[in-house]
Scaffold this motif. Sequence first.
Motif, short mmCIF file in Angstrom:
data_model
loop_
_atom_site.label_atom_id
_atom_site.label_comp_id
_atom_site.label_asym_id
_atom_site.label_seq_id
_atom_site.Cartn_x
_atom_site.Cartn_y
_atom_site.Cartn_z
N SER A 1 -14.73 24.35 -19.49
CA SER A 1 -14.89 23.56 -20.71
C SER A 1 -15.67 24.33 -21.77
O SER A 1 -16.56 23.79 -22.43
N ALA A 2 -15.33 25.63 -21.90
CA ALA A 2 -15.91 26.52 -22.91
C ALA A 2 -17.39 26.80 -22.68
O ALA A 2 -18.04 27.43 -23.53
N GLN A 3 -17.94 26.37 -21.53
CA GLN A 3 -19.34 26.63 -21.20
C GLN A 3 -19.41 27.68 -20.10
O GLN A 3 -18.65 27.63 -19.13
N ASP A 4 -20.33 28.64 -20.23
CA ASP A 4 -20.51 29.67 -19.22
C ASP A 4 -21.06 29.04 -17.94
O ASP A 4 -22.19 28.54 -17.92
N ALA A 5 -20.23 29.04 -16.88
CA ALA A 5 -20.63 28.40 -15.63
C ALA A 5 -20.96 29.41 -14.55
O ALA A 5 -21.23 29.04 -13.41
N THR A 6 -21.01 30.69 -14.89
CA THR A 6 -21.15 31.76 -13.89
C THR A 6 -22.39 31.58 -13.02
O THR A 6 -22.34 31.78 -11.81
N ALA A 7 -23.48 31.20 -13.62
CA ALA A 7 -24.74 31.07 -12.88
C ALA A 7 -25.00 29.64 -12.41
O ALA A 7 -26.02 29.39 -11.76
N LYS A 8 -24.10 28.71 -12.71
CA LYS A 8 -24.31 27.31 -12.33
C LYS A 8 -23.98 27.07 -10.87
O LYS A 8 -23.13 27.75 -10.28
N THR A 9 -24.64 26.09 -10.26
CA THR A 9 -24.33 25.69 -8.89
C THR A 9 -23.00 24.94 -8.87
O THR A 9 -22.47 24.54 -9.91
N VAL A 10 -22.49 24.73 -7.66
CA VAL A 10 -21.25 23.96 -7.50
C VAL A 10 -21.42 22.57 -8.11
O VAL A 10 -20.55 22.08 -8.84
#
Length: 343
Positions: free
Chosen positions: A62-71
């Motif tokens: 959704s156009a947000q950088d999720a690389t470092a986010k948890t599941v």
Amino acid sequence: MGIKVENVSKRFGEFQALKPIDLEVKTGSLVALLGPSGSGKSTLLRVIAGLEQPDTGRIYISAQDATAKTVQDRQVGFVFQHYALFKHLTVRKNIAFALELQKWPKDRIKNRVDMLLELVQLGGLGDRYPAQLSGGQRQRVALARALAIEPQVLLLDEPFGALDAKVRKDLRDWLRRLHNDVHVTTVFVTHDQEEAMEIADEIVVMSHGQVEQVGSPAEVYEHPATPFVMSFIGAVNVLSPDSTWKGLHHDAPAHGEVFLRPHDIELFTSHQQNSAAATVNHVIHLGWTIRIELTLDDGHPITAHINREQLSDLGIEPGQRVYLRARAIRSFAATPSYASSVA
């Protein structure tokens, strides 16, 4: 709520599971990651989910950088091949599990679970345990549980691989209808070409950790970008340069292997212009489709597909001498060697 994969790679020890990959999944689309075992499709799915971290690159949801986010922070629903349901919990409790962890109000949880039970056609079965359900029903519970948290994206890792052919076919039809109802951006992994062709809006064909082609089912079948895609999507004959394939089509290329779909072969009982002689080895009935396995006079095997009406008109039998002509052929520059016939 689309997905963007930017320069993502992943290595496990000496094994390069993913070479640098760029990929975009459109919001609300249903996309298949298709390829043989070891092609990297499940690894890519797990990287998108956050179950694996990429060595290089970024994942955007959704156009947000999720690389470092948890599941959990990615708001991703994940469905495994083997359900992973809690055996000691009822269907209703399985679906509600993540909602209870998120401390939703009880009345809101009940309403959400009731809605999902109806959506996956399990109304009235909420008080049963997983052991009391069929394999297809358990997989629908797993899908309902993944949808319970209102995910931004739904990821399915060979969700129907453990089921028998009839149940798998029924669930494919059901998943397509479900997606039309919920419009959640969905990516599913499969090695089943028919499954990908039947369900997906778009197919991502993968091999050896890289993307070979992205396109609609019609595009990857009718306009394959590489020899691998041509060989992997649908049945195909691959004829080597030293075969008699040059007699099969007036536009035969001067060099390289020729790729020929079985349904693009015409059969005759007498010699025709641009035809080559062959001997019938086997006549295999597959319902309306009849598979004819033949050997060209130079010894190369080749397979043709005709229908029952054509078989009746031609009267083809094993041991008979026939003549083949190609309606269409494909060739690729500097092609690697593939199996001579895939039917």
